[in-house]
Design a protein around this motif. Sequence first.
Motif, PDB file in Angstrom:
ATOM      1  N   HIS A 140       0.701  -0.946   0.017  1.00 49.19           N
ATOM      2  CA  HIS A 140      -0.117   0.206  -0.168  1.00 49.19           C
ATOM      3  C   HIS A 140       0.950   1.213  -0.084  1.00 49.19           C
ATOM      4  O   HIS A 140       1.574   1.460   0.536  1.00 49.19           O
ATOM      5  CB  HIS A 140      -0.772   0.005   1.208  1.00 49.19           C
ATOM      6  N   TYR A 142       0.399   5.335   0.342  1.00 44.11           N
ATOM      7  CA  TYR A 142      -0.273   6.274   1.406  1.00 44.11           C
ATOM      8  C   TYR A 142       0.169   7.505   0.094  1.00 44.11           C
ATOM      9  O   TYR A 142       1.495   7.372  -0.568  1.00 44.11           O
ATOM     10  CB  TYR A 142       0.115   6.833   2.260  1.00 44.11           C
ATOM     11  N   PHE A 170      -6.923  -2.956   3.969  1.00 42.04           N
ATOM     12  CA  PHE A 170      -6.010  -1.138   4.098  1.00 42.04           C
ATOM     13  C   PHE A 170      -7.611  -0.029   3.505  1.00 42.04           C
ATOM     14  O   PHE A 170      -7.173   1.236   4.781  1.00 42.04           O
ATOM     15  CB  PHE A 170      -5.047  -0.722   2.844  1.00 42.04           C
ATOM     16  N   LYS A 171      -8.498  -0.484   3.441  1.00 39.40           N
ATOM     17  CA  LYS A 171      -9.448  -0.204   3.185  1.00 39.40           C
ATOM     18  C   LYS A 171      -9.899   0.845   5.075  1.00 39.40           C
ATOM     19  O   LYS A 171     -10.454   2.264   5.288  1.00 39.40           O
ATOM     20  CB  LYS A 171     -10.807   0.015   2.269  1.00 39.40           C
ATOM     21  N   GLU A 174      -6.031   2.530   7.068  1.00 35.91           N
ATOM     22  CA  GLU A 174      -7.483   4.252   6.007  1.00 35.91           C
ATOM     23  C   GLU A 174      -8.748   4.774   6.812  1.00 35.91           C
ATOM     24  O   GLU A 174      -8.280   6.172   7.096  1.00 35.91           O
ATOM     25  CB  GLU A 174      -7.684   3.724   4.680  1.00 35.91           C
ATOM     26  N   HIS A 177      -7.096   5.694  10.182  1.00 37.01           N
ATOM     27  CA  HIS A 177      -5.931   6.909  10.305  1.00 37.01           C
ATOM     28  C   HIS A 177      -7.139   8.286   9.777  1.00 37.01           C
ATOM     29  O   HIS A 177      -6.809   9.105  10.571  1.00 37.01           O
ATOM     30  CB  HIS A 177      -5.234   6.543   9.198  1.00 37.01           C
ATOM     31  N   LYS A 178      -7.905   8.299   9.010  1.00 37.23           N
ATOM     32  CA  LYS A 178      -8.440   9.288   8.711  1.00 37.23           C
ATOM     33  C   LYS A 178      -9.426   9.887   9.599  1.00 37.23           C
ATOM     34  O   LYS A 178      -9.338  10.983  10.389  1.00 37.23           O
ATOM     35  CB  LYS A 178      -9.903   8.918   7.675  1.00 37.23           C
TER      36      LYS A 178
END
Length: 184
Positions: A140, A142, A170-171, A174, A177-178
């Motif tokens: 992945h 970023y 990773f969906k 992410e 993290h968002k």
Amino acid sequence: MEFNTIKKWDAQLWNTQISPIYHRAFDGKGAKPEKIIRNMFSKQLCYLHIGMVENQIVAMAVTGKLEGTDALIIDYLAVDSKWQHRGIGMQMMRYIQEWAMTKGNLKSMVIEVESEETPETLTRNQFWKKCGFTMTEYIHHYIWVPESYRAMYLIMVPDTNIPKHGEELFKYIERFHKASYQGA
């Protein structure tokens, strides 16, 4: 060794005992600024796990639940440099795993690791494999950091709903993290 999990931000604990371990381990390697970690606590996105020897914190981890799954993400885990190579990281992982299953009602764990094969990352990845994690193939990228990452997962209970493919994992990562950065 004693362990504890903290669900609320404690500035004094962070500044006096956790921050030195955290910054030594992660500065220049993806450390989130303190205001982001405070934001994560205020939004109830994370937990702070600590390992203590004789009332001194020697290990720390920041984890969070991956929304839409029954998985705990290990965002950061570090052992104080003076206490490394004594099995403390493994003890910490056993504690987090037990905590996740009993207190968090979670069935799996996820971590993202740097994909570049340096001696340091290979050593870290060996640690995670010893902890029972499985590496995914997908790499992945970023948009906001130069390093690329791979996901690793650990299934603790057979009926977990965690995806076993890195791209799908990773969906969720992410989104975590968002949410950590939103509103900070």
